[in-house]
Design an enzyme around this catalytic site. Structure first.
Site, PDB file in Angstrom:
ATOM      1  N   ARG A 164      -1.120   7.546  -9.639  1.00  0.00           N
ATOM      2  CA  ARG A 164      -1.209   6.403  -9.615  1.00  0.00           C
ATOM      3  C   ARG A 164      -1.393   5.234  -9.878  1.00  0.00           C
ATOM      4  O   ARG A 164      -1.318   4.350  -9.532  1.00  0.00           O
ATOM      5  CB  ARG A 164      -1.235   5.869  -8.166  1.00  0.00           C
ATOM      6  N   SER A 252       3.077   3.952   0.696  1.00  0.00           N
ATOM      7  CA  SER A 252       1.495   4.214   0.718  1.00  0.00           C
ATOM      8  C   SER A 252       0.899   2.770   0.755  1.00  0.00           C
ATOM      9  O   SER A 252       0.864   2.209  -0.353  1.00  0.00           O
ATOM     10  CB  SER A 252       1.599   5.475   0.450  1.00  0.00           C
ATOM     11  N   GLU A 348      -2.511   0.881  -3.180  1.00  0.00           N
ATOM     12  CA  GLU A 348      -1.763   0.714  -4.059  1.00  0.00           C
ATOM     13  C   GLU A 348      -1.330  -0.175  -4.474  1.00  0.00           C
ATOM     14  O   GLU A 348      -0.981   0.030  -5.516  1.00  0.00           O
ATOM     15  CB  GLU A 348      -0.929   2.088  -3.251  1.00  0.00           C
TER      16      GLU A 348
END
Ligand code: EPU
Length: 352
Positions: A164, A252, A348
């Site tokens: 990520r 997420s 995130e």
């Protein structure tokens, strides 16, 4: 060049947080970006690149000039001995692009079906799901330097992909992402125009993920087609993750943390059920959703921001949530996971 003023952004971010862009330009081509950079009024102004808005938390009105990327187009541009090279404009919807590649007979992206957002945002955080990450299928991208107007091409190594993570999430002078190469950080500096993917001519399914294994058992199928995997991934995601069109969310909210084997053994001694995966480099990845769930957060709220009741890793807008409420909830979750497990969860999405 049309600069729109006070543009509502509620429909432009998947959390559906109410905020405005004070100034916004829709960018439909490379020439549109160049026009902004040639404009005496806007050339030097701070800029914010907005794709599908699926990985941001807006905490107020956006003051920098918003460049809303709407560059379309998808085509096969090249064929190599091993792969079809397929290119898409940065403004193409990711899921529609994945479906299109399958319909054209170029499988390889099916495990990443139904990820919200645009093609141009996909390399920024190296999107991934069910055992495949964007970097596994990435060929190259073209971007424009918002300081100099220069168009440049990056390969996978230059994008410094990590979990990520990529060069687009780091500012100039920032350390290289873990596992990535040192490149000048391109955060707030580059606008991605087009992305190319290498889709293998000899396709093999990527399996081995618990949720996909369950689908194979259910359907008594040991060698699924790409279309079957696509359909199953859509079913799995629809069952677990809220549809952002109905319930605002950004997928997420935290990354799954990586710990040393010693740290993991220590946690297992206290919490034998902790969900964990051993990585090739010896470290251990923990399921952040499990950690948050274990702290009792599922279904809880702060104001109008809440923790999704089917997946504790997903924060949702229960209606009218502000970015402040989302971040207050996120901080409370971080504190309780830290107090119980000694692990600081890393968000995130980008907080704007
Ligand atoms: N779990 C719980 N309780 C929860 C949530 C999860 O016990 O509330 C457990 C699950 O039972 C499972 C484990 O945690 O054993 C992992 O859950 P899941 O398979 O749902 O995957 P994840 O690790 O939570 C990651 C990605 C998702 C991606 C899925 C599938 C991250 C941060 N998230 O989630 O990506 O779709 O794996 O590959 O890596 C996203 O980035 O926005 C995203 C949705």
């Amino acid at each position: 060049m049309l600069v729109e003023k006070n543009v509502p952004l509620e429909a432009c971010n998947t959390f559906h947080i109410v905020a405005k862009a004070l100034s916004l330009v829709r960018v439909r081509s490379q020439a549109d970006v160049q026009a902004v950079l040639a404009s005496p009024e806007w050339a030097a102004a701070p800029k914010f690149v907005l794709g599908g808005g699926s990985n941001i938390v807006l905490t107020g009105d956006v003051k920098p000039l918003v460049l809303k990327v709407e560059i379309q187009g998808r085509q096969r541009v090249q064929e190599t001995a091993k792969a079809h090279i397929v290119e898409a404009g940065a403004g193409e919807d990711w899921h529609e692009f994945v479906a299109w590649t399958l319909a054209q007979g170029y499988p390889g992206l099916e495990n990443m079906a139904l990820i919200p957002g645009t093609v141009g945002a996909s390399p920024v955080q190296n999107v991934g799901a069910y055992g495949v990450e964007l970097q596994d299928r990435f060929e190259s991208l073209d971007a424009i330097d918002l300081h100099t107007g220069q168009v440049f091409t990056l390969n996978a190594a230059q994008c410094a992909f990590g979990y990520r993570d990529s060069v687009f999430k780091h500012g100039a002078g920032a350390p290289a992402p873990v596992g990535g190469h040192q490149t000048v950080g391109l955060k707030d500096r580059a606008l991605i125009l087009r992305v190319r993917f290498a889709l293998p001519k000899v396709w093999k399914p990527v399996l081995g993920y618990a949720d996909l294994d369950k689908k194979m058992a259910e359907h008594q199928c040991s060698s699924p087609t790409a279309q079957q995997i696509f359909d199953w991934v859509c079913e799995i995601r629809r069952a677990k993750l809220p549809n952002p069109q109905l319930i605002g969310n950004a997928g997420s909210f935290f990354k799954n943390p990586t710990v040393s084997p010693e740290q993991c053994a220590d946690i297992i001694a206290r919490e034998p059920r902790v969900v964990h995966y051993h990585l090739a480099d010896g470290s251990v990845k923990l399921a952040a959703g499990w950690l948050i769930d274990a702290c009792g957060w599922k279904g809880k709220s702060v104001g109008n921001a809440g923790v999704y009741d089917k997946q504790a890793l997903v924060l949702v807008n229960r209606g009218g949530a502000t970015g402040g409420e989302v971040m207050t909830l996120a901080k409370a979750i971080q504190t309780s996971v830290y107090e119980r497990f000694g692990i600081l969860l890393e968000p995130e999405p980008v907080v704007v």
